[in-house]
Design an enzyme around this catalytic site. Structure first.
Site, PDB file in Angstrom:
ATOM      1  N   ASP A 193      36.314  34.778  15.615  1.00 11.68           N
ATOM      2  CA  ASP A 193      37.034  35.559  16.609  1.00 11.68           C
ATOM      3  C   ASP A 193      37.790  34.678  17.594  1.00 11.68           C
ATOM      4  O   ASP A 193      37.624  34.800  18.792  1.00 11.68           O
ATOM      5  CB  ASP A 193      36.005  36.453  17.335  1.00 11.68           C
ATOM      6  CG  ASP A 193      36.645  37.372  18.352  1.00 11.68           C
ATOM      7  OD1 ASP A 193      37.774  37.829  18.100  1.00 11.68           O
ATOM      8  OD2 ASP A 193      36.023  37.617  19.410  1.00 11.68           O
ATOM      9  N   GLU A 229      26.354  32.494  14.092  1.00 15.07           N
ATOM     10  CA  GLU A 229      26.332  33.778  13.388  1.00 15.07           C
ATOM     11  C   GLU A 229      26.702  33.680  11.910  1.00 15.07           C
ATOM     12  O   GLU A 229      27.575  34.404  11.434  1.00 15.07           O
ATOM     13  CB  GLU A 229      27.245  34.796  14.086  1.00 15.07           C
ATOM     14  CG  GLU A 229      26.803  35.117  15.507  1.00 15.07           C
ATOM     15  CD  GLU A 229      27.573  36.288  16.128  1.00 15.07           C
ATOM     16  OE1 GLU A 229      28.560  36.746  15.526  1.00 15.07           O
ATOM     17  OE2 GLU A 229      27.172  36.729  17.220  1.00 15.07           O
ATOM     18  N   GLU A 240      24.624  34.791  23.652  1.00 18.01           N
ATOM     19  CA  GLU A 240      25.835  35.555  23.959  1.00 18.01           C
ATOM     20  C   GLU A 240      25.436  36.961  24.374  1.00 18.01           C
ATOM     21  O   GLU A 240      24.506  37.533  23.812  1.00 18.01           O
ATOM     22  CB  GLU A 240      26.772  35.709  22.739  1.00 18.01           C
ATOM     23  CG  GLU A 240      27.483  34.466  22.306  1.00 18.01           C
ATOM     24  CD  GLU A 240      28.424  34.712  21.107  1.00 18.01           C
ATOM     25  OE1 GLU A 240      28.838  35.869  20.872  1.00 18.01           O
ATOM     26  OE2 GLU A 240      28.721  33.727  20.416  1.00 18.01           O
ATOM     27  N   TYR A 285      25.229  42.535  21.519  1.00 23.92           N
ATOM     28  CA  TYR A 285      26.246  43.270  22.278  1.00 23.92           C
ATOM     29  C   TYR A 285      25.865  44.734  22.381  1.00 23.92           C
ATOM     30  O   TYR A 285      26.600  45.604  21.936  1.00 23.92           O
ATOM     31  CB  TYR A 285      27.627  43.077  21.617  1.00 23.92           C
ATOM     32  CG  TYR A 285      28.147  41.673  21.834  1.00 23.92           C
ATOM     33  CD1 TYR A 285      28.852  41.353  22.984  1.00 23.92           C
ATOM     34  CD2 TYR A 285      27.899  40.666  20.914  1.00 23.92           C
ATOM     35  CE1 TYR A 285      29.312  40.059  23.215  1.00 23.92           C
ATOM     36  CE2 TYR A 285      28.343  39.368  21.138  1.00 23.92           C
ATOM     37  CZ  TYR A 285      29.052  39.075  22.292  1.00 23.92           C
ATOM     38  OH  TYR A 285      29.496  37.797  22.518  1.00 23.92           O
TER      39      TYR A 285
HETATM   40  C1  GCB Z   1      30.277  37.030  18.716  1.00 22.00           C
HETATM   41  C2  GCB Z   1      30.881  35.748  18.336  1.00 22.00           C
HETATM   42  C3  GCB Z   1      32.042  35.370  19.222  1.00 22.00           C
HETATM   43  C4  GCB Z   1      32.901  36.596  19.505  1.00 22.00           C
HETATM   44  C5  GCB Z   1      32.059  37.614  20.231  1.00 22.00           C
HETATM   45  C6  GCB Z   1      32.832  38.919  20.497  1.00 22.00           C
HETATM   46  O1  GCB Z   1      29.175  37.357  18.359  1.00 22.00           O
HETATM   47  O2  GCB Z   1      29.958  34.702  18.249  1.00 22.00           O
HETATM   48  O3  GCB Z   1      32.784  34.366  18.597  1.00 22.00           O
HETATM   49  O4  GCB Z   1      34.057  36.295  20.213  1.00 22.00           O
HETATM   50  O5  GCB Z   1      30.940  37.942  19.478  1.00 22.00           O
HETATM   51  O6  GCB Z   1      33.423  39.073  21.554  1.00 22.00           O
HETATM   52  O7  GCB Z   1      32.839  39.755  19.607  1.00 22.00           O
END
Ligand code: GCB
Length: 632
Positions: A196, A440, A529, A493
């Site tokens: 990403d 990941e 994260e 997330y």
């Molecule tokens: C993740 C990734 C990261 C992305 C982020 C997102 O899990 O490791 O590279 O930018 O989520 O914002 O989706």
């Protein structure tokens, strides 16, 4: 057509060091930053440059050239979308004059590229001097023989760089050709990736020439520990080009006083009343560095030959228990960020104002750490981290390993070689406390077990002093790499990609996440994260996704759980992300990823102030600062 984007396979041999070039009484440096000549090879097979041997004469003689700044990504420099989204070979060229002293007997001249993404071939005066696979890490070649053949000191450097990613590159990618004249233009080709961030390319870091004597200090490895107030540095120096080097090592403190010395290519330096290297906010004098002076001298047929190199070193220890991360035997809690090398116009190019601004923002925030998501950062950044006491989790470019074909032998052996290069480059940085071998990956796939077991064992064999991890978003019960990590690093997330808009799920799902991982492994956990996108200036109440309020609420909900679990086994939290950054174009991205707590221009969003309150409070609670210490 298949061959058009294919890359060459090269072996990697880590039989030499990769010391950062530093001036000394025996070494000179010539920086080659500034404007280079540039041409992208738009020919159908992208191979015209090789067919016509563009490296044989000045680039302007084989076609039009444009100005290209170095260091910088080339993608955002012009208004041409074909260059922004270019796939294949681009050509850089620069002419320099080399002082005559440099080509004298007894001198080595080295051409060093700080990094170039992704695959590079380098010529000097039309003669190929090196190839290198992989962005984000330096490579160099000795070129003095080539220069000697060209009296007058002219030195024309040509560098061809190819950004194509395949299933065997790191990061991996696939090239897709679509042959459907009813729906696509002729020769429609796209680069697909599973990560990403924008696949910026070009000469991303400084290019330089430097000299050393013919017999020279090639590598230094320093391991540190302490007992009571005595600091112990065991060192190993390798000198190349001399059969019996007489090596002298001295250690000077910040005031330039010599506090220890030794002779011989390996030994131990003892420092009484040692100043340890402490993280920012954990000590009133963080980031203490000694200077280790390494020199070699000999008298050969009437002349003195000597080489002098000074390496900054910090004295500190790192240790992991079931529930804690110990720095100098004290529990360390990571309250920090994930970053990217990313900014307007320059893309991933090293930029001094940006670098200093980012460190100022980290300190403003009260952050004590960052992860180099998702690739090694510039050495200049690592040196800043050393000096300011910012703790680093050093990640290799193992991001987006999702396709089962990227777990094969070719991928694994390249991944091992990249870890060789990363550890070789960064082993002496006090700020680096842990290696991350990937982000990941598809860790539930059958081959992932062998792959990560091998990769992490290899990394430990390269550096027995630092813990090793990879960052996971897999299911705790099925993750095949987790058995081999020292610290569990997990990304999630909640209320974003899952249950979007439902903040109320966070306390439940985050608690379960932690209990599951700890229950299975009894290893400390970092939330590596978490976050939410914000388009700066969007506001709603009640909070809705993409507003400043929503990001704040996601953070707040995560923090409540962190505060309970950090009393048990959670040892850190790293926000995703420090700043907004550019990505490929997709329906889930609005001119890039907006999960920054700062915008891409480094202006704070509301979440930044919330995080600042928290980080300073955490620093007061977990650090060695006097209780009640306030924001600066
Ligand atoms: C993740 C990734 C990261 C992305 C982020 C997102 O899990 O490791 O590279 O930018 O989520 O914002 O989706």
């Amino acid at each position: 057509a298949e061959g058009r984007f294919l890359l060459w396979n090269v072996g990697h041999f880590k039989d030499s060091g990769m010391l950062f070039p530093r001036e000394s009484s025996s070494r000179e440096i010539k920086e080659l930053n500034g404007l280079w000549n540039f041409r992208a090879d738009h020919s159908l097979n992208r191979n015209l440059g090789f067919e016509q041997a563009w490296y044989k004469s000045r680039l302007a003689e084989s076609g039009p050239v444009i100005d290209m700044p170095v260091p910088a990504s080339y993608n955002d420099i012009t208004q041409d979308p074909r260059l922004r989204d270019f796939i294949g070979w681009v050509w850089y060229e620069r002419e320099v004059l080399v002082p005559s002293g440099w080509v004298s007997e007894g001198t080595r001249v080295v051409l060093r590229v700080g990094s170039a993404h992704y695959y590079s071939v380098v010529w000097v005066n039309g003669i190929k001097v090196m190839e290198h696979e992989g962005g984000h890490l330096p490579f160099e070649a000795e070129i003095v023989e080539v220069l000697r053949n060209n009296p007058g000191g002219a030195c024309r450097i040509t560098i061809a760089v190819n950004n194509t990613l395949t299933l065997q590159t790191l990061p991996p990618g696939t090239i897709q050709h679509i042959d459907d004249p009813t729906r696509y233009p002729a020769d429609y080709v796209v680069q697909n990736t599973n990560f990403d961030f924008f696949n910026y390319a070009g000469l991303h870091r400084p290019v330089m020439l430097y000299t050393t004597p013919k017999a020279y200090v090639d590598d230094i490895t320093v391991l540190t520990t302490f007992a009571d107030n005595i600091g112990l540095l065991s060192y190993q120096v390798s000198v190349l080009g001399s059969p019996n080097p007489t090596v002298t090592v001295t250690l000077s403190d910040k005031g330039g006083r010599c506090v220890a010395s030794s002779t011989g290519p390996s030994g131990v330096l003892k420092v009484t009343d040692a100043n340890l290297w402490w993280p920012y906010l954990m000590h009133e004098n963080p980031g203490y560095l000694y200077s280790m002076g390494v020199s070699w001298a000999a008298f050969i047929v009437g002349s003195v030959y000597e080489d002098v190199y000074a390496l900054p070193v910090g004295i500190r220890t790192v240790q992991v228990t079931n529930t804690q991360f110990l720095l100098n035997n004290k529990p360390f809690y990571f309250h920090g960020v994930n970053k990217h090398e990313d900014a307007d116009i320059r893309g991933k190019g090293l930029d001094w104002p940006l670098m200093v601004k980012d460190f100022n923002l980290l300190k403003w925030l009260g952050a004590n750490s960052f992860r180099t998501s998702h690739y090694p950062y510039a050495e200049e950044i690592m040196q800043m981290a050393d000096r300011h006491g910012i703790v680093v989790i050093d990640e290799c470019p193992g991001v987006g390993i999702k396709d089962i074909r990227s777990f094969g032998n070719a991928s694994l052996s390249h991944h091992l070689a990249v870890m060789d290069e990363l550890v070789r480059r960064d082993k002496n940085h006090a700020s680096v406390v842990m290696w991350s071998v990937a982000n990941e990956p598809a860790a539930e796939m059958p081959p992932a077990g062998f792959y990560f077991k091998t990769l992490m064992a290899h990394t430990k064999s390269l550096d027995p002093t630092r813990p090793v991890t990879f960052i996971t978003d897999s299911n705790f019960a099925r993750d095949k790499g987790a058995p081999y990590v020292d610290v569990i690093c997990v990304n999630s997330y909640f209320s974003w990609y899952h249950d979007p808009g439902h903040l109320e799920v966070i306390p439940f799902q985050l608690n379960t996440q932690f209990e599951n991982w700890y229950g299975k492994y009894q290893k400390p956990i970092i939330q590596s994260e978490y976050g939410a996108d914000v388009v700066p200036g969007l506001h709603t109440d009640p909070p809705m996704m993409f507003t400043e309020e929503y990001q704040k609420m996601v953070l707040q909900n995560y923090h409540d759980v962190f505060d309970r679990k950090r009393k048990e086994y959670v040892i850190g939290e790293l926000i995703w992300n420090f700043a907004d950054f550019m990505t490929a174009q997709t329906v889930t991205r609005v001119v890039g990823n907006k999960k920054g707590i700062f915008s891409r221009q480094r202006h704070p969003k509301a979440g930044a102030f919330l995080l600042r309150e928290r980080y300073w409070r955490l620093a007061n609670e977990t650090g060695l600062l006097p209780v009640g210490a306030k924001y600066p």
